[in-house]
Design a protein around this motif. Structure first.
Motif, short mmCIF file in Angstrom:
data_model
loop_
_atom_site.label_atom_id
_atom_site.label_comp_id
_atom_site.label_asym_id
_atom_site.label_seq_id
_atom_site.Cartn_x
_atom_site.Cartn_y
_atom_site.Cartn_z
N VAL A 2 -9.81 -0.50 1.94
CA VAL A 2 -8.49 -0.61 1.33
C VAL A 2 -7.74 0.71 1.49
CG1 VAL A 2 -7.23 -1.00 -0.81
CG2 VAL A 2 -9.33 -2.30 -0.35
N THR A 3 -6.50 0.63 1.96
CA THR A 3 -5.68 1.83 2.13
C THR A 3 -5.10 2.26 0.79
OG1 THR A 3 -5.09 1.16 4.38
CG2 THR A 3 -3.70 2.84 3.32
N ARG A 4 -5.30 3.50 0.46
CA ARG A 4 -4.74 4.07 -0.76
C ARG A 4 -3.48 4.86 -0.41
NH1 ARG A 4 -8.57 8.04 -2.19
NH2 ARG A 4 -7.62 8.26 -4.26
N TYR A 5 -2.53 4.87 -1.34
CA TYR A 5 -1.27 5.56 -1.11
C TYR A 5 -1.01 6.59 -2.21
CZ TYR A 5 -0.46 1.75 2.16
OH TYR A 5 -0.60 0.85 3.20
N ASP A 8 0.70 5.60 -5.54
CA ASP A 8 -0.03 4.82 -6.53
C ASP A 8 -1.01 5.64 -7.35
OD1 ASP A 8 1.22 2.49 -5.58
OD2 ASP A 8 -0.30 2.26 -4.00
N GLN A 9 -1.10 6.93 -7.08
CA GLN A 9 -2.08 7.77 -7.76
C GLN A 9 -1.58 8.23 -9.12
OE1 GLN A 9 -5.07 7.73 -6.14
NE2 GLN A 9 -3.80 6.42 -4.83
N ASN A 15 -1.77 15.28 -3.62
CA ASN A 15 -1.91 14.79 -2.24
C ASN A 15 -2.23 15.91 -1.26
OD1 ASN A 15 -2.17 12.63 -0.54
ND2 ASN A 15 0.00 12.46 -0.04
N LEU A 213 -3.56 11.44 1.55
CA LEU A 213 -3.21 10.02 1.66
C LEU A 213 -1.80 9.85 2.21
CD1 LEU A 213 -4.31 8.89 -1.94
CD2 LEU A 213 -5.71 8.82 0.14
N ASP A 216 3.21 6.23 1.32
CA ASP A 216 3.43 4.82 1.04
C ASP A 216 3.17 4.02 2.31
OD1 ASP A 216 5.71 5.18 2.70
OD2 ASP A 216 6.95 5.68 0.95
N GLU A 217 3.47 2.73 2.30
CA GLU A 217 3.18 1.86 3.43
C GLU A 217 3.92 2.26 4.70
OE1 GLU A 217 2.66 -0.45 -0.39
OE2 GLU A 217 4.10 0.98 0.45
N SER A 225 -7.45 11.06 4.91
CA SER A 225 -8.12 9.81 4.57
C SER A 225 -8.38 8.93 5.79
CB SER A 225 -7.31 9.03 3.53
OG SER A 225 -6.03 8.71 4.01
N ARG A 228 -11.99 9.14 6.89
CA ARG A 228 -13.07 8.82 5.95
C ARG A 228 -14.21 8.08 6.63
NH1 ARG A 228 -11.28 5.16 1.54
NH2 ARG A 228 -13.43 5.47 0.85
#
Length: 337
Positions: A2-5, A8-9, A15, A213, A216-217, A225, A228
């Protein structure tokens, strides 16, 4: 995965990688990581070292002394708490299980990223890793990190260190600078990737200077990341032994007639080394390791099959003769054991 942005943290998420711990910061490779990480001025670098260690730490590095050799990891976990990245640089002769202890402590401390003492071979090349006796080490440490479910591993694929290997005697890149002799593996025209110590240091410092990260999209900028549980591919030079020899002659002012040149099969050297290992000769490991890299099947040239991250990490183009001169000095002074 799953991609984290970044968006959303939790509140206060920066970052950026701001805290890095290194085990082995005063060592052969670790000092270059530490120096270049400090040089960026973007983070706090902490060296975790044994209480009895007399290694000189690079300027600007904070030092925490911890006995991580025993079963009680309380002090080590505390030292790692709050760190975002742990870099482990240890000798292959380090006591068995030490890296595993440190990795488990990092998981307890909640460290998101670990570089687990893999600075060399193409980790995605199973045949090469198996023949070089590294596949069990790779699989055990990577699977342990993943099974703990806390940290992600980062593997630096840089192949052999150029100045160390060129100056390290005939069992490595074939050169003996005290005797002015050269063993060419097969025809000496098998090209491999090879990296200098400073280039490795720059690569890690620049990697950890990326955003962690995507924001955003829509954010397509490079991030930490994206690597990873995977590999970073870098290189200083793609060269064969004959390229190295031309550089050596330029640096030393010598010609072919000043050197004793012989030829050996890389595959036969590897077989002989494996046989010697089975007879208990630990010295044969070096011959096994280097001979396998020079097989004429292209395994030593990951640049052509995988590509490089040099541009993404803003790594400079280096001067071959500059590092050849360093290697010649190391070889003549017996600095490589």
């Amino acid at each position: 995965m799953v991609t984290r942005y970044g968006k959303d943290q939790r509140q206060g998420f920066s970052n950026r990688i701001e805290k890095v711990a290194i085990v082995g910061a005063g060592g052969q490779m670790g000092k270059y990581f530490a120096e270049h990480l400090v040089k960026t001025g973007k983070r706090i670098v902490t060296a975790i070292t044994r209480p009895s260690s007399t290694s000189k730490q690079p300027e600007g590095v904070q030092v925490v002394r911890v006995d991580y050799g025993g079963d009680d990891d309380t002090a080590l976990v505390e030292a790692l708490r709050g760190q975002q990245v742990l870099i482990i640089t240890m000798s292959v002769a380090a006591p068995s299980g030490t890296i595993s202890k440190i990795v488990r402590a990092a998981a307890k401390a909640g460290v998101p990223y670990v570089l687990p003492n893999w600075f060399g071979h193409d980790a995605a090349n199973d045949a090469l890793c198996k023949d070089s006796l590294f596949i069990e080490i790779r699989d055990s440490i990577c699977s342990e990190i993943e099974s703990l479910g806390v940290s992600s591993y980062l593997l630096l694929n840089c192949n052999f260190w150029y100045e160390f290997s060129l100056g390290g005697g005939p069992d490595r890149y074939g050169f003996d600078f005290t005797k002015r002799s050269l063993v060419l593996f097969d025809d000496g025209k098998v090209a491999i990737n090879t990296s200098t110590w400073p280039q490795c240091g720059r690569a890690i410092a620049n990697l950890l200077s990326l955003k962690e990260l995507p924001d955003d999209e829509k954010d397509q900028s490079p991030t930490l990341s994206r690597f990873r549980n995977g590999s970073i591919y870098i290189s200083s030079f793609l060269v064969n032994q004959r390229d190295m020899f031309e550089s050596v002659k330029r640096v030393t002012g010598t010609t072919d007639t000043d050197w004793t040149i012989t030829h050996e099969s890389a595959e036969q050297r590897w077989k002989d080394g494996m046989a010697a290992l089975q007879q208990g000769s630990r010295k044969a490991f070096v011959k096994v390791l280097y001979s396998r890299m020079f097989f004429p099947n292209g395994d030593g040239d990951y640049q052509s099959s995988r590509g490089l991250h040099n541009d993404l990490l803003r790594l400079p183009v280096e001067n071959l003769d500059e590092y050849t001169a360093i290697a010649v000095r190391m070889g003549e002074n017996g600095e490589v054991q």
